[in-house]
Design a protein around this motif. Structure first.
Motif, PDB file in Angstrom:
ATOM      1  N   ASP A 205      25.977  34.647  31.781  1.00 18.85           N
ATOM      2  CA  ASP A 205      25.056  35.753  32.047  1.00 18.85           C
ATOM      3  C   ASP A 205      24.901  36.684  30.849  1.00 18.85           C
ATOM      4  OD1 ASP A 205      24.627  34.829  34.640  1.00 18.85           O
ATOM      5  OD2 ASP A 205      26.308  35.981  35.454  1.00 18.85           O
ATOM      6  N   GLN A 206      25.810  36.584  29.877  1.00 20.85           N
ATOM      7  CA  GLN A 206      25.710  37.398  28.659  1.00 20.85           C
ATOM      8  C   GLN A 206      25.023  36.645  27.523  1.00 20.85           C
ATOM      9  OE1 GLN A 206      29.710  38.807  27.719  1.00 20.85           O
ATOM     10  NE2 GLN A 206      30.173  38.869  29.891  1.00 20.85           N
ATOM     11  N   LEU A 207      24.782  35.343  27.712  1.00 19.36           N
ATOM     12  CA  LEU A 207      24.192  34.512  26.661  1.00 19.36           C
ATOM     13  C   LEU A 207      22.692  34.786  26.535  1.00 19.36           C
ATOM     14  CD1 LEU A 207      24.463  32.076  24.644  1.00 19.36           C
ATOM     15  CD2 LEU A 207      23.846  30.605  26.592  1.00 19.36           C
ATOM     16  N   VAL A 208      22.275  35.210  25.367  1.00 19.30           N
ATOM     17  CA  VAL A 208      20.843  35.390  25.102  1.00 19.30           C
ATOM     18  C   VAL A 208      20.207  34.020  24.863  1.00 19.30           C
ATOM     19  CG1 VAL A 208      19.130  36.397  23.548  1.00 19.30           C
ATOM     20  CG2 VAL A 208      21.199  37.691  24.145  1.00 19.30           C
ATOM     21  N   ALA A 209      20.759  33.257  23.938  1.00 15.25           N
ATOM     22  CA  ALA A 209      20.280  31.898  23.640  1.00 15.25           C
ATOM     23  C   ALA A 209      21.276  31.217  22.726  1.00 15.25           C
ATOM     24  CB  ALA A 209      18.897  31.930  22.978  1.00 15.25           C
ATOM     25  N   ALA A 210      21.246  29.888  22.727  1.00 15.85           N
ATOM     26  CA  ALA A 210      22.081  29.089  21.837  1.00 15.85           C
ATOM     27  C   ALA A 210      21.169  28.308  20.899  1.00 15.85           C
ATOM     28  CB  ALA A 210      22.964  28.135  22.635  1.00 15.85           C
ATOM     29  N   TYR A 211      21.336  28.531  19.596  1.00 12.60           N
ATOM     30  CA  TYR A 211      20.559  27.828  18.570  1.00 12.60           C
ATOM     31  C   TYR A 211      21.466  26.754  17.973  1.00 12.60           C
ATOM     32  CZ  TYR A 211      17.321  31.832  18.833  1.00 12.60           C
ATOM     33  OH  TYR A 211      16.432  32.809  19.266  1.00 12.60           O
ATOM     34  N   LEU A 212      21.331  25.524  18.451  1.00 14.81           N
ATOM     35  CA  LEU A 212      22.217  24.427  18.052  1.00 14.81           C
ATOM     36  C   LEU A 212      21.420  23.460  17.182  1.00 14.81           C
ATOM     37  CD1 LEU A 212      23.991  23.839  21.493  1.00 14.81           C
ATOM     38  CD2 LEU A 212      24.528  25.505  19.698  1.00 14.81           C
ATOM     39  N   ILE A 213      21.339  23.766  15.896  1.00 10.26           N
ATOM     40  CA  ILE A 213      20.434  23.076  14.978  1.00 10.26           C
ATOM     41  C   ILE A 213      21.160  21.943  14.252  1.00 10.26           C
ATOM     42  CG2 ILE A 213      18.746  23.415  13.144  1.00 10.26           C
ATOM     43  CD1 ILE A 213      18.386  25.194  15.720  1.00 10.26           C
TER      44      ILE A 213
END
Length: 367
Positions: A205-213
């Motif tokens: 619920d605290q995660l804005v987004a995950a950028y897994l490049i």
């Protein structure tokens, strides 16, 4: 006189020929340099990093470090007052024959700071406080030529990243929104963090987004292992995942392509539209490639267009990237049309703008 001229000419041609042969074989030379000299030995591992010690971090928000540089005309926020945090896991920066790199080695740390944190964590300092741990990264061969020894090295690396993530959460305080960002080996570690430590917990619920490049995220695997954290489908979606692997037309996989245990189609997010469909996004939508590792740190608008095709971000109209000699060697080893090494730099300003937009959407509670 003629003999000396002829001799000098043939000598020069010989040097050129030797250089050409060495260039053709540079991949084999790099592979040889990276090949571990023996079996994995837990007793011989470098010391585990202590994440209470600031020296175990490549970037922290309370000091001047590799997480601070910003493009010309786009200053960073005061990280001590940022409304959100980013936990960045760096890509492979170690070229050596050990199964795991030490976090006290000055050369490896310099390579991490300059070639990873300094160019891949910095898109996020326009919105967030940057945390970037050092960890006993696995030898790159563990990802390109999988083995039991390589798997053990990966477990060591992941164990460090997991402890660093726990330290990150303790340092930043409860309840603050955060982004997860990573590249290549780091993306493999961060994807596992997503499944083990975030999905199904209060941290989701605290995660804005995950950028897994530049990793191995598959759309199906994400749905199966983290059903509460879907792929991002729009520019302001939150609690979701962004991923891409950038290539050009005609790219042929090399020996340095990451092995994928899950052969299903990779997740592809187009950073010019932030959608996962196959629509072509023109270079005009590129807000600016940025190469902070070069002398010219100004954004280069319109640098490349992109389209998701079969799980790959296929690039077109790509500009000329500034590359020093080590970077050109890396590009040669990876193969023509492989943009893995600059997957962050190519879309730097789009990343920077998008991270700030997602944080704003998260804080407003509108999505």
């Amino acid at each position: 006189m003629r003999k000396s001229v002829r001799g000098a000419l043939w000598g020069g041609l010989g040097v050129v020929a030797i250089g050409a042969i060495a260039w053709l074989n540079v991949g084999a030379l790099v592979r040889l340099a990276m090949t571990p000299g023996g079996r994995f030995d837990a007793a011989g591992l470098p010391p585990a990093p202590d994440y209470a010690d600031p020296r175990s971090w490549s970037a922290l928000p309370e000091r001047d470090d590799a997480g601070d540089p910003s493009p010309t005309g786009a200053p960073a926020v005061d990280q001590r007052r940022a409304a959100a945090d980013v936990f960045y896991v760096h890509s492979t920066s170690y070229v050596g024959s050990g199964w795991n790199a030490g976090t006290e080695d000055a050369a490896t740390n310099e390579a991490t700071d300059r070639g990873a944190t300094g160019i891949q964590a910095t898109p996020f300092n326009g919105c967030c406080a940057v945390y970037a741990p050092r960890y006993r990264q696995a030898n790159g061969m563990a990802f390109t030529r999988p083995s039991a020894d390589g798997d053990r090295a990966i477990e060591v690396a992941y164990g460090d990243v997991r402890r660093a993530f726990d330290a990150f959460n303790a340092r930043r305080g409860a309840g603050r929104p955060f982004l997860l960002a990573a590249h290549s080996q780091g993306a493999v570690m961060a994807e596992r963090l997503l499944y083990d430590a975030i999905s199904g917990t209060a941290l989701r619920d605290q995660l804005v987004a995950a950028y897994l490049i530049g990793g191995a995220v598959s759309a199906d695997g994400l749905r199966e292992r983290a059903p509460d954290i879907p792929a991002c489908g729009a520019a302001d979606d939150v609690r979701c995942v962004v991923a891409w692997n950038a290539r050009g037309e005609g790219y042929v996989p090399s020996d340095f392509e990451m092995h994928r245990p899950d052969p299903r189609e990779r997740l592809c997010t187009n950073p010019l539209s932030w959608r996962t469909d196959g629509a072509l996004a023109p270079a005009a939508l590129n807000l600016g490639a940025v190469f902070l590792e070069s002398d010219d740190k100004a954004p280069r608008a319109g640098f490349a267009g992109a389209q998701c095709v079969g799980g790959t971000l296929l690039l077109h109209d790509v500009g000329a990237a500034p590359r020093d000699l080590p970077s050109r060697v890396l590009d040669h080893v990876l193969g023509d049309g492989n943009y893995h090494a600059i997957e962050f730099q190519l879309f730097f300003m789009n990343l920077r703008e998008n991270a700030a937009s997602r944080v704003a959407a998260f804080l407003s509670g509108s999505t």
